[in-house]
Enzyme design. Structure first.
Site, PDB file in Angstrom:
ATOM      1  N   SER A  14       0.852  -1.185   0.000  1.00  0.00           N
ATOM      2  CA  SER A  14       0.000   0.000   0.000  1.00  0.00           C
ATOM      3  C   SER A  14       0.883   1.228   0.000  1.00  0.00           C
ATOM      4  O   SER A  14       1.990   1.216   0.567  1.00  0.00           O
ATOM      5  CB  SER A  14      -0.907   0.016   1.235  1.00  0.00           C
ATOM      6  OG  SER A  14      -1.513   1.286   1.407  1.00  0.00           O
ATOM      7  N   TYR A  60      -1.671  -0.511  10.348  1.00  0.00           N
ATOM      8  CA  TYR A  60      -1.860  -0.996   8.978  1.00  0.00           C
ATOM      9  C   TYR A  60      -0.674  -0.596   8.109  1.00  0.00           C
ATOM     10  O   TYR A  60      -0.124  -1.426   7.367  1.00  0.00           O
ATOM     11  CB  TYR A  60      -3.153  -0.428   8.401  1.00  0.00           C
ATOM     12  CG  TYR A  60      -3.374  -0.758   6.944  1.00  0.00           C
ATOM     13  CD1 TYR A  60      -3.796  -2.022   6.556  1.00  0.00           C
ATOM     14  CD2 TYR A  60      -3.148   0.199   5.949  1.00  0.00           C
ATOM     15  CE1 TYR A  60      -3.992  -2.330   5.219  1.00  0.00           C
ATOM     16  CE2 TYR A  60      -3.350  -0.103   4.613  1.00  0.00           C
ATOM     17  CZ  TYR A  60      -3.761  -1.366   4.249  1.00  0.00           C
ATOM     18  OH  TYR A  60      -3.945  -1.670   2.922  1.00  0.00           O
TER      19      TYR A  60
END
Length: 264
Positions: free
Chosen positions: A145, A158
């Protein structure tokens, strides 16, 4: 034969029943690959839109091994693994305002994210790499990501899991390159709706950003140079290219697909 040459290639896509994973599966099918949907929410042996399904909990080593064995029993090989399964629970390091302590990072939320996003990536990569070593090569593509490189307010854990994914990618590429196994990653930025963002997720994200859920920004012209969110098929098509032999000299790196978005 298509330009990518993926006809009859066997590609495992974890988390392939929904979200980005579903679009990756669809893009792989369009170019003739055998895309295998690996997900908690399917039953082994079923088909979803023509793709073979295998039920798997990526955080459990025995379940992962059973999944890989099922794919090999069905197709005889594993040409590529797309490590896409992931979970994001927006959490603050400290709930400074003190109104919603459930959105402060704790053992439970931390462990859930690291179990799926880090341990799951490791377990699936290891099991598939052992098959690839026997057959003489393959590709492992880890879904990272943009937040793994840039950080993200309210999503520190995350982001940390995706930083770990990037490090796995670099290290495994060095270990496995000599055996004709390419390891690389793709890092999407802000994407169009996947259908997975629930009201509960939006509430958590909004609180960590200090806004109301209805005020979460969708004005991408302020944060993305290209002025729009990414399309799920754009990620799917990138993945199809990266697992193909057309990308045969790309390894050990994370390809950003974020419309130019960065800290700058």
């Amino acid at each position: 034969m298509s330009w990518l040459g993926l006809e009859e290639k066997v590609v495992i896509v974890t988390g392939g029943a929904s979200g980005i994973g579903k679009h990756v599966v669809e893009c792989l099918q369009k170019v003739g690959a055998h895309a295998v949907i690996v997900d908690m929410n399917v039953n082994t042996g079923d088909e979803m839109d023509g793709a073979y399904c295998v039920k798997c909990n990526v955080t459990d080593a025995a379940s992962v091994q059973e999944m890989v064995d099922a794919v090999v029993a069905k197709y005889g090989r594993v040409d590529a693994l797309v490590n896409n399964a992931g979970i994001n629970l927006p959490r603050l390091l400290v709930d400074v305002v003190g109104e919603k302590p459930q959105y402060e990072l704790n053992d439970d939320s931390f462990n859930k994210m690291f179990a799926v996003n880090v341990k799951g990536v490791f377990l699936c990569a290891q099991a598939c790499a052992k098959v690839m070593l026997k057959q003489g090569g393959g590709v492992i593509l880890n879904m990272s990501s943009e937040s793994g490189k840039e950080g993200s307010q309210g999503q520190s854990a995350y982001s940390a899991t995706k930083g770990a994914v990037d490090s796995f990618t670099r290290s495994w590429a060095k270990e496995l390159g000599k055996y004709n196994i390419r390891v690389l990653a793709a890092a999407p930025g802000i994407m169009e709706a996947t259908g997975l963002r629930t009201p509960a997720y939006n509430e958590a994200l909004a609180y960590t950003r200090g806004v109301k859920p209805e005020d979460l920004s969708t004005d991408y012209t302020k944060v993305i140079p290209m002025g729009r969110d990414g399309k799920l098929d754009e990620v799917g098509e990138l993945v199809a290219y990266l697992v193909s032999d057309r990308a045969s000299y790309i390894a050990g790196t994370t390809i950003n697909i974020s419309g130019g978005k960065s800290r700058g």
